[in-house]
Design a protein around this motif. Sequence first.
Motif, PDB file in Angstrom:
ATOM      1  N   HIS A   1      62.224  74.011  33.226  1.00  0.00           N
ATOM      2  CA  HIS A   1      62.373  74.633  34.541  1.00  0.00           C
ATOM      3  C   HIS A   1      61.547  73.811  35.530  1.00  0.00           C
ATOM      4  O   HIS A   1      60.410  74.160  35.872  1.00  0.00           O
ATOM      5  CB  HIS A   1      61.934  76.091  34.502  1.00  0.00           C
ATOM      6  N   ASN A   2      62.143  72.721  35.995  1.00  0.00           N
ATOM      7  CA  ASN A   2      61.402  71.734  36.773  1.00  0.00           C
ATOM      8  C   ASN A   2      61.068  72.168  38.195  1.00  0.00           C
ATOM      9  O   ASN A   2      60.241  71.546  38.850  1.00  0.00           O
ATOM     10  CB  ASN A   2      62.161  70.401  36.805  1.00  0.00           C
ATOM     11  N   GLN A   3      61.696  73.261  38.683  1.00  0.00           N
ATOM     12  CA  GLN A   3      61.394  73.672  40.055  1.00  0.00           C
ATOM     13  C   GLN A   3      59.948  74.139  40.214  1.00  0.00           C
ATOM     14  O   GLN A   3      59.388  74.100  41.308  1.00  0.00           O
ATOM     15  CB  GLN A   3      62.372  74.756  40.505  1.00  0.00           C
ATOM     16  N   ARG A   4      59.335  74.561  39.147  1.00  0.00           N
ATOM     17  CA  ARG A   4      57.923  74.957  39.203  1.00  0.00           C
ATOM     18  C   ARG A   4      57.037  73.797  39.663  1.00  0.00           C
ATOM     19  O   ARG A   4      55.977  74.022  40.239  1.00  0.00           O
ATOM     20  CB  ARG A   4      57.447  75.424  37.819  1.00  0.00           C
ATOM     21  N   LEU A   5      57.463  72.576  39.345  1.00  0.00           N
ATOM     22  CA  LEU A   5      56.622  71.416  39.578  1.00  0.00           C
ATOM     23  C   LEU A   5      56.842  70.752  40.935  1.00  0.00           C
ATOM     24  O   LEU A   5      56.134  69.819  41.283  1.00  0.00           O
ATOM     25  CB  LEU A   5      56.849  70.395  38.455  1.00  0.00           C
ATOM     26  N   ASN A   6      57.810  71.226  41.693  1.00  0.00           N
ATOM     27  CA  ASN A   6      58.009  70.712  43.048  1.00  0.00           C
ATOM     28  C   ASN A   6      56.766  71.013  43.882  1.00  0.00           C
ATOM     29  O   ASN A   6      56.210  72.108  43.831  1.00  0.00           O
ATOM     30  CB  ASN A   6      59.251  71.359  43.668  1.00  0.00           C
ATOM     31  N   GLU A   7      56.333  70.037  44.666  1.00  0.00           N
ATOM     32  CA  GLU A   7      55.064  70.174  45.401  1.00  0.00           C
ATOM     33  C   GLU A   7      55.074  71.345  46.385  1.00  0.00           C
ATOM     34  O   GLU A   7      54.073  72.053  46.532  1.00  0.00           O
ATOM     35  CB  GLU A   7      54.746  68.877  46.136  1.00  0.00           C
ATOM     36  N   ALA A   8      56.198  71.540  47.083  1.00  0.00           N
ATOM     37  CA  ALA A   8      56.276  72.654  48.030  1.00  0.00           C
ATOM     38  C   ALA A   8      56.203  73.987  47.292  1.00  0.00           C
ATOM     39  O   ALA A   8      55.587  74.949  47.779  1.00  0.00           O
ATOM     40  CB  ALA A   8      57.566  72.562  48.842  1.00  0.00           C
ATOM     41  N   HIS A   9      56.815  74.061  46.134  1.00  0.00           N
ATOM     42  CA  HIS A   9      56.777  75.293  45.347  1.00  0.00           C
ATOM     43  C   HIS A   9      55.375  75.549  44.785  1.00  0.00           C
ATOM     44  O   HIS A   9      54.928  76.695  44.714  1.00  0.00           O
ATOM     45  CB  HIS A   9      57.799  75.216  44.206  1.00  0.00           C
ATOM     46  N   GLN A  10      54.684  74.467  44.390  1.00  0.00           N
ATOM     47  CA  GLN A  10      53.302  74.603  43.931  1.00  0.00           C
ATOM     48  C   GLN A  10      52.419  75.145  45.059  1.00  0.00           C
ATOM     49  O   GLN A  10      51.603  76.048  44.839  1.00  0.00           O
ATOM     50  CB  GLN A  10      52.779  73.243  43.467  1.00  0.00           C
ATOM     51  N   ALA A  11      52.613  74.604  46.251  1.00  0.00           N
ATOM     52  CA  ALA A  11      51.826  75.057  47.403  1.00  0.00           C
ATOM     53  C   ALA A  11      52.140  76.515  47.728  1.00  0.00           C
ATOM     54  O   ALA A  11      51.238  77.305  48.052  1.00  0.00           O
ATOM     55  CB  ALA A  11      52.107  74.172  48.611  1.00  0.00           C
TER      56      ALA A  11
ATOM     57  N   ALA B   1      65.768  82.017  39.331  1.00  0.00           N
ATOM     58  CA  ALA B   1      65.147  83.211  38.752  1.00  0.00           C
ATOM     59  C   ALA B   1      63.748  82.867  38.255  1.00  0.00           C
ATOM     60  O   ALA B   1      62.781  83.607  38.470  1.00  0.00           O
ATOM     61  CB  ALA B   1      66.009  83.747  37.614  1.00  0.00           C
ATOM     62  N   ASP B   2      63.637  81.721  37.600  1.00  0.00           N
ATOM     63  CA  ASP B   2      62.337  81.277  37.108  1.00  0.00           C
ATOM     64  C   ASP B   2      61.393  80.965  38.254  1.00  0.00           C
ATOM     65  O   ASP B   2      60.207  81.329  38.220  1.00  0.00           O
ATOM     66  CB  ASP B   2      62.516  80.036  36.231  1.00  0.00           C
ATOM     67  N   LEU B   3      61.911  80.313  39.286  1.00  0.00           N
ATOM     68  CA  LEU B   3      61.066  79.949  40.426  1.00  0.00           C
ATOM     69  C   LEU B   3      60.485  81.167  41.118  1.00  0.00           C
ATOM     70  O   LEU B   3      59.293  81.180  41.466  1.00  0.00           O
ATOM     71  CB  LEU B   3      61.879  79.126  41.430  1.00  0.00           C
TER      72      LEU B   3
ATOM     73  N   ALA C   1      54.352  66.744  32.619  1.00  0.00           N
ATOM     74  CA  ALA C   1      53.750  68.023  32.228  1.00  0.00           C
ATOM     75  C   ALA C   1      53.898  68.267  30.728  1.00  0.00           C
ATOM     76  O   ALA C   1      52.974  68.778  30.075  1.00  0.00           O
ATOM     77  CB  ALA C   1      54.396  69.159  33.016  1.00  0.00           C
ATOM     78  N   PHE C   2      55.062  67.921  30.183  1.00  0.00           N
ATOM     79  CA  PHE C   2      55.322  68.098  28.749  1.00  0.00           C
ATOM     80  C   PHE C   2      54.376  67.218  27.916  1.00  0.00           C
ATOM     81  O   PHE C   2      53.699  67.709  27.006  1.00  0.00           O
ATOM     82  CB  PHE C   2      56.779  67.741  28.460  1.00  0.00           C
ATOM     83  N   ILE C   3      54.318  65.947  28.246  1.00  0.00           N
ATOM     84  CA  ILE C   3      53.466  65.023  27.490  1.00  0.00           C
ATOM     85  C   ILE C   3      51.989  65.401  27.634  1.00  0.00           C
ATOM     86  O   ILE C   3      51.220  65.356  26.669  1.00  0.00           O
ATOM     87  CB  ILE C   3      53.706  63.571  27.956  1.00  0.00           C
ATOM     88  N   GLN C   4      51.593  65.794  28.828  1.00  0.00           N
ATOM     89  CA  GLN C   4      50.199  66.204  29.047  1.00  0.00           C
ATOM     90  C   GLN C   4      49.830  67.403  28.187  1.00  0.00           C
ATOM     91  O   GLN C   4      48.729  67.467  27.635  1.00  0.00           O
ATOM     92  CB  GLN C   4      49.985  66.528  30.525  1.00  0.00           C
TER      93      GLN C   4
ATOM     94  N   GLU D   1      46.748  67.052  25.633  1.00  0.00           N
ATOM     95  CA  GLU D   1      45.567  67.876  25.921  1.00  0.00           C
ATOM     96  C   GLU D   1      45.570  69.195  25.153  1.00  0.00           C
ATOM     97  O   GLU D   1      44.632  69.985  25.271  1.00  0.00           O
ATOM     98  CB  GLU D   1      45.481  68.141  27.420  1.00  0.00           C
ATOM     99  N   ASP D   2      46.640  69.433  24.378  1.00  0.00           N
ATOM    100  CA  ASP D   2      46.784  70.658  23.586  1.00  0.00           C
ATOM    101  C   ASP D   2      46.628  71.906  24.455  1.00  0.00           C
ATOM    102  O   ASP D   2      45.828  72.801  24.182  1.00  0.00           O
ATOM    103  CB  ASP D   2      45.769  70.684  22.430  1.00  0.00           C
ATOM    104  N   THR D   3      47.433  71.950  25.518  1.00  0.00           N
ATOM    105  CA  THR D   3      47.424  73.088  26.429  1.00  0.00           C
ATOM    106  C   THR D   3      48.789  73.776  26.416  1.00  0.00           C
ATOM    107  O   THR D   3      49.786  73.203  25.959  1.00  0.00           O
ATOM    108  CB  THR D   3      47.095  72.638  27.861  1.00  0.00           C
ATOM    109  N   VAL D   4      48.849  74.979  26.941  1.00  0.00           N
ATOM    110  CA  VAL D   4      50.112  75.711  27.021  1.00  0.00           C
ATOM    111  C   VAL D   4      50.984  75.054  28.090  1.00  0.00           C
ATOM    112  O   VAL D   4      50.530  74.848  29.218  1.00  0.00           O
ATOM    113  CB  VAL D   4      49.869  77.191  27.378  1.00  0.00           C
ATOM    114  N   PRO D   5      52.235  74.726  27.784  1.00  0.00           N
ATOM    115  CA  PRO D   5      53.120  74.112  28.782  1.00  0.00           C
ATOM    116  C   PRO D   5      53.297  75.021  29.998  1.00  0.00           C
ATOM    117  O   PRO D   5      53.192  76.249  29.894  1.00  0.00           O
ATOM    118  CB  PRO D   5      54.442  73.942  28.026  1.00  0.00           C
ATOM    119  N   ILE D   6      53.587  74.437  31.150  1.00  0.00           N
ATOM    120  CA  ILE D   6      53.737  75.202  32.385  1.00  0.00           C
ATOM    121  C   ILE D   6      54.867  76.219  32.284  1.00  0.00           C
ATOM    122  O   ILE D   6      54.826  77.270  32.921  1.00  0.00           O
ATOM    123  CB  ILE D   6      53.958  74.264  33.593  1.00  0.00           C
ATOM    124  N   CYS D   7      55.885  75.938  31.483  1.00  0.00           N
ATOM    125  CA  CYS D   7      56.940  76.928  31.214  1.00  0.00           C
ATOM    126  C   CYS D   7      57.190  76.940  29.715  1.00  0.00           C
ATOM    127  O   CYS D   7      58.004  76.176  29.191  1.00  0.00           O
ATOM    128  CB  CYS D   7      58.220  76.578  31.977  1.00  0.00           C
TER     129      CYS D   7
END
Length: 341
Positions: free
Chosen positions: A123-133, A189-191, A301-304, A308-314
């Motif tokens: 769900h790549n819309q989460r990572l759009n800069e305007a959406h992050q802001a 819907a996810d956004l 985000a996926f590779i990070q 870093e062994d963190t929960v993915p953003i989605c």
Amino acid sequence: MMTIKVGIIGCGSIAVHRHIPEYQENDTAEIVAFCDINKQRSDELAQTYGGTSYSDYNELLADDTVEAVSICTPNYLHAEMTIAALNAGKHVLCEKPMATSLDDADKMIVAAEKSGAKLMISHNQRLNEAHQAAKQDVAAGKLGKIYSFKTTFGHPGPEGWSVDGPDSWFFDKKRAFIGAMGDLGVHKADLMRYILGEEFKEVGAMIETSAKAKATVDDNAVLILKSTGGIIGTLSASWAYNGEEDNSTVLYGEKGVLKLNADPDYSYIFIGADGEVDKQQLGEMQTNDEDGQVNSHTIDAFIQSIIEDTVPICDGEEGRASLNIILKAIEAAETNTITRF
């Protein structure tokens, strides 16, 4: 520096135009394998980028050099392939919608938990800069109480994008399960869940197949949604926006209006109730146009999350919740009722 070895399962347009270029731009990822039922496609990509070509995804999953995979296949194969990959110990980035049923989504989540591998839904819309802001500003109270929203994602249809043109699997109910709702609507819907920080509890829907003669799935849909906090809004998904794509979102709040990707020059526009106007260009939205193939940072985000062994953003749970909205909308349209979650 750690480098994650990646396999691509499904070598159609989404892999060629989105996943592969973004992996190529990531210094901590290396594509080592390609798989497609049409082996000519995987052969050509392997020759271009290096790596091994497969026609059977199980053979790719048996390749010990592969640590992570992108699932870029038709919707009905997402769950089957994701579960097999997780069971093989591979991290998975799965295209949306994550599955065609909540039962399959649950099985994917369980497989990830048991394997300890990462499961991320694209769900790549989460990572759009305007959406992050926007998410940050909503949480900080810049808009005050949110009253309503409208969000839309529409373009002329996947035939101009899919490797199979008008014969694309996107139009086939057996392989796609759902049409514009699954292709575009689930993104929005996810956004909205992401930006508002709330779940939805009610949905009404009108869903049609009116623009694509060969389609056995929806190509136009309008949803009315109500969140747990009482925010109401509309979500539109369409393969019939001929002439111009629309991938915009507008939030209406106590302290003003926030427009996201609704203007060609400014991706973020806040118009305050006090007359304040804040216009910013915070990156571009991806489009299917040749000049619209900007990096969505999904692969980053996926590779990070792996390194870093963190929960993915989605993760799987997030992907399931967004899928559930679309499934409930289908139920609402079929029963001509407001469906409650």
